[in-house]
Design a protein around this motif. Structure first.
Motif, PDB file in Angstrom:
ATOM      1  N   VAL A   1     -27.600  -2.442  25.555  1.00 46.18           N
ATOM      2  CA  VAL A   1     -26.548  -1.916  26.429  1.00 46.18           C
ATOM      3  C   VAL A   1     -26.916  -0.600  27.100  1.00 46.18           C
ATOM      4  N   ALA A   2     -27.978   0.041  26.640  1.00 46.59           N
ATOM      5  CA  ALA A   2     -28.312   1.372  27.148  1.00 46.59           C
ATOM      6  C   ALA A   2     -28.996   1.322  28.507  1.00 46.59           C
ATOM      7  N   ARG A   3     -28.534   2.175  29.380  1.00 52.25           N
ATOM      8  CA  ARG A   3     -29.198   2.380  30.664  1.00 52.25           C
ATOM      9  C   ARG A   3     -30.419   3.275  30.457  1.00 52.25           C
ATOM     10  N   ALA A   4     -30.336   4.136  29.439  1.00 59.55           N
ATOM     11  CA  ALA A   4     -31.437   5.048  29.129  1.00 59.55           C
ATOM     12  C   ALA A   4     -31.496   5.269  27.622  1.00 59.55           C
ATOM     13  N   VAL A   5     -32.697   5.523  27.131  1.00 56.64           N
ATOM     14  CA  VAL A   5     -32.919   5.896  25.737  1.00 56.64           C
ATOM     15  C   VAL A   5     -33.497   7.302  25.755  1.00 56.64           C
ATOM     16  N   VAL A   6     -32.852   8.205  25.018  1.00 55.24           N
ATOM     17  CA  VAL A   6     -33.293   9.599  24.973  1.00 55.24           C
ATOM     18  C   VAL A   6     -33.548   9.969  23.520  1.00 55.24           C
ATOM     19  N   SER A   7     -34.761  10.399  23.249  1.00 59.89           N
ATOM     20  CA  SER A   7     -35.108  10.843  21.900  1.00 59.89           C
ATOM     21  C   SER A   7     -34.535  12.231  21.659  1.00 59.89           C
ATOM     22  N   THR A   8     -34.026  12.429  20.453  1.00 58.58           N
ATOM     23  CA  THR A   8     -33.513  13.738  20.070  1.00 58.58           C
ATOM     24  C   THR A   8     -34.483  14.462  19.143  1.00 58.58           C
TER      25      THR A   8
ATOM     26  N   VAL B   1     -26.052   5.777  27.128  1.00 55.84           N
ATOM     27  CA  VAL B   1     -27.309   6.370  26.693  1.00 55.84           C
ATOM     28  C   VAL B   1     -27.406   6.226  25.185  1.00 55.84           C
ATOM     29  N   PHE B   2     -28.529   5.707  24.734  1.00 58.05           N
ATOM     30  CA  PHE B   2     -28.829   5.600  23.311  1.00 58.05           C
ATOM     31  C   PHE B   2     -29.607   6.841  22.916  1.00 58.05           C
ATOM     32  N   LEU B   3     -29.002   7.668  22.068  1.00 61.66           N
ATOM     33  CA  LEU B   3     -29.692   8.838  21.534  1.00 61.66           C
ATOM     34  C   LEU B   3     -30.438   8.382  20.295  1.00 61.66           C
ATOM     35  N   ASP B   4     -31.737   8.481  20.336  1.00 62.39           N
ATOM     36  CA  ASP B   4     -32.594   7.917  19.299  1.00 62.39           C
ATOM     37  C   ASP B   4     -33.242   9.002  18.451  1.00 62.39           C
ATOM     38  N   MET B   5     -33.451   8.687  17.176  1.00 64.51           N
ATOM     39  CA  MET B   5     -34.229   9.550  16.283  1.00 64.51           C
ATOM     40  C   MET B   5     -34.765   8.694  15.147  1.00 64.51           C
ATOM     41  N   GLY B   6     -35.809   9.181  14.535  1.00 63.73           N
ATOM     42  CA  GLY B   6     -36.417   8.480  13.422  1.00 63.73           C
ATOM     43  C   GLY B   6     -35.875   8.941  12.085  1.00 63.73           C
ATOM     44  N   LEU B   7     -36.323   8.288  11.041  1.00 59.92           N
ATOM     45  CA  LEU B   7     -35.858   8.580   9.680  1.00 59.92           C
ATOM     46  C   LEU B   7     -36.124  10.027   9.284  1.00 59.92           C
ATOM     47  N   ARG B   8     -37.306  10.527   9.585  1.00 61.01           N
ATOM     48  CA  ARG B   8     -37.643  11.899   9.190  1.00 61.01           C
ATOM     49  C   ARG B   8     -36.659  12.898   9.803  1.00 61.01           C
ATOM     50  N   GLU B   9     -36.328  12.696  11.078  1.00 63.67           N
ATOM     51  CA  GLU B   9     -35.355  13.577  11.743  1.00 63.67           C
ATOM     52  C   GLU B   9     -33.964  13.391  11.138  1.00 63.67           C
ATOM     53  N   ALA B  10     -33.608  12.156  10.812  1.00 62.07           N
ATOM     54  CA  ALA B  10     -32.302  11.889  10.196  1.00 62.07           C
ATOM     55  C   ALA B  10     -32.173  12.613   8.864  1.00 62.07           C
ATOM     56  N   VAL B  11     -33.242  12.618   8.077  1.00 62.13           N
ATOM     57  CA  VAL B  11     -33.225  13.325   6.796  1.00 62.13           C
ATOM     58  C   VAL B  11     -32.974  14.809   7.022  1.00 62.13           C
ATOM     59  N   LYS B  12     -33.643  15.382   8.042  1.00 61.48           N
ATOM     60  CA  LYS B  12     -33.443  16.801   8.341  1.00 61.48           C
ATOM     61  C   LYS B  12     -32.012  17.093   8.752  1.00 61.48           C
ATOM     62  N   ARG B  13     -31.434  16.209   9.573  1.00 64.63           N
ATOM     63  CA  ARG B  13     -30.109  16.483  10.145  1.00 64.63           C
ATOM     64  C   ARG B  13     -28.961  16.132   9.211  1.00 64.63           C
ATOM     65  N   VAL B  14     -29.068  14.979   8.567  1.00 66.77           N
ATOM     66  CA  VAL B  14     -27.948  14.482   7.767  1.00 66.77           C
ATOM     67  C   VAL B  14     -28.193  14.699   6.286  1.00 66.77           C
ATOM     68  N   GLY B  15     -29.458  14.792   5.905  1.00 66.95           N
ATOM     69  CA  GLY B  15     -29.777  14.939   4.501  1.00 66.95           C
ATOM     70  C   GLY B  15     -29.763  13.605   3.773  1.00 66.95           C
ATOM     71  N   LEU B  16     -29.100  12.632   4.348  1.00 70.60           N
ATOM     72  CA  LEU B  16     -28.952  11.297   3.776  1.00 70.60           C
ATOM     73  C   LEU B  16     -28.379  11.311   2.371  1.00 70.60           C
ATOM     74  N   ASP B  17     -27.678  12.388   2.043  1.00 76.40           N
ATOM     75  CA  ASP B  17     -27.002  12.429   0.753  1.00 76.40           C
ATOM     76  C   ASP B  17     -25.588  12.961   0.935  1.00 76.40           C
ATOM     77  N   THR B  18     -25.095  12.871   2.153  1.00 73.61           N
ATOM     78  CA  THR B  18     -23.760  13.357   2.455  1.00 73.61           C
ATOM     79  C   THR B  18     -22.747  12.254   2.208  1.00 73.61           C
ATOM     80  N   ALA B  19     -21.514  12.541   2.505  1.00 74.98           N
ATOM     81  CA  ALA B  19     -20.427  11.593   2.236  1.00 74.98           C
ATOM     82  C   ALA B  19     -20.272  10.575   3.355  1.00 74.98           C
ATOM     83  N   ARG B  20     -21.345   9.964   3.764  1.00 74.03           N
ATOM     84  CA  ARG B  20     -21.291   8.919   4.788  1.00 74.03           C
ATOM     85  C   ARG B  20     -21.242   7.593   4.057  1.00 74.03           C
TER      86      ARG B  20
END
Length: 160
Positions: free
Chosen positions: A132-139, A88-107
Motif C-alpha cells: 500500500v505504500a507510495r514510499a518506503v522511508v528508513s528511520t 508512507v511505510f516507515l521502516d526499521m530493522g530489529l537492531r533499531e527496534a531494540v534501541k527504540r522500544v527495548g522489546l521488553d516494554t508493555a506492548r
C-alpha cells in the motif's frame, strides 16, 4: 512498533499546517483504557475490529496526516481504503527496534520472546506495508526531523 509514526506524523502535519491524528489514540480515547488492556481483557480480534473501525472513520473524515497502528494493515478492507492514498511505510530493522522500544516494554504483541515475535510480525506485515505504500522511508539512525524531511521529499510535499 516504535518506528516513530506519531512523532513523524506530527512533524509533517505541522509543516503542512494540518492536524495529525493517531488511530491508536482514537481507540484509547473511545475505550477509556490502554490498548494493552483491550488485548488482555477482550483479545486481539476485538482490538483489530476496533482498529479497523477507527481507521475507516479517520480516513473518511480527517483531512490531515494519519498515523495508523502497526497492525492496521492486516485488515484487507483497510488496505483497500488505503489504495490511492499517499501512504508512507516507515521502516526499521530489529537492531533499531531494540534501541527504540527495548522489546521488553508493555506492548501486548511482544510479551513472549520479543525479538522472535518482532521478526515474525515484520515478516508477515512488511509485504502488506509495501503493497500500500507510495514510499518506503528508513528511520535507521535518523532523527524524527530527518525522517519527516525524507517523507516530505518522497511525497513531493511543500511546506506552508
Amino acid at each position: 512498533m516504535g518506528v516513530g509514526k506519531t512523532t513523524v506524523g506530527e512533524l509533517i502535519a505541522e509543516r503542512l499546517g494540518v492536524f495529525c491524528r493517531d488511530t491508536d489514540a482514537d481507540i484509547v480515547a473511545a475505550q477509556g483504557r490502554p490498548i494493552a488492556d483491550i488485548f488482555v481483557e477482550d483479545g486481539e480480534e476485538h482490538f483489530r475490529a476496533l482498529e479497523s473501525a477507527a481507521v475507516r472513520t479517520a480516513l473518511a473524515g480527517h483531512p490531515g496526516v494519519l498515523a495508523l497502528g502497526g497492525g492496521a494493515i492486516l485488515d484487507p478492507a483497510t488496505r483497500r481504503l488505503l489504495a490511492g492514498v499517499p501512504v508512507v511505510f516507515l521502516d526499521m530493522g530489529l537492531r533499531e527496534a531494540v534501541k527504540r522500544v527495548g522489546l521488553d516494554t508493555a506492548r501486548p504483541l511482544l510479551a513472549v520472546n520479543p525479538r522472535q515475535k518482532w521478526r515474525e510480525l515484520m515478516e508477515a506485515r512488511r509485504p502488506l506495508y509495501t503493497e500500500v505504500a507510495r514510499a518506503v522511508v528508513s528511520t535507521e539512525g535518523r532523527t524524527p526531523e530527518d525522517v519527516a524531511d525524507a517523507v516530505m521529499d518522497a511525497l513531493e510535499l511543500k511546506t506552508v
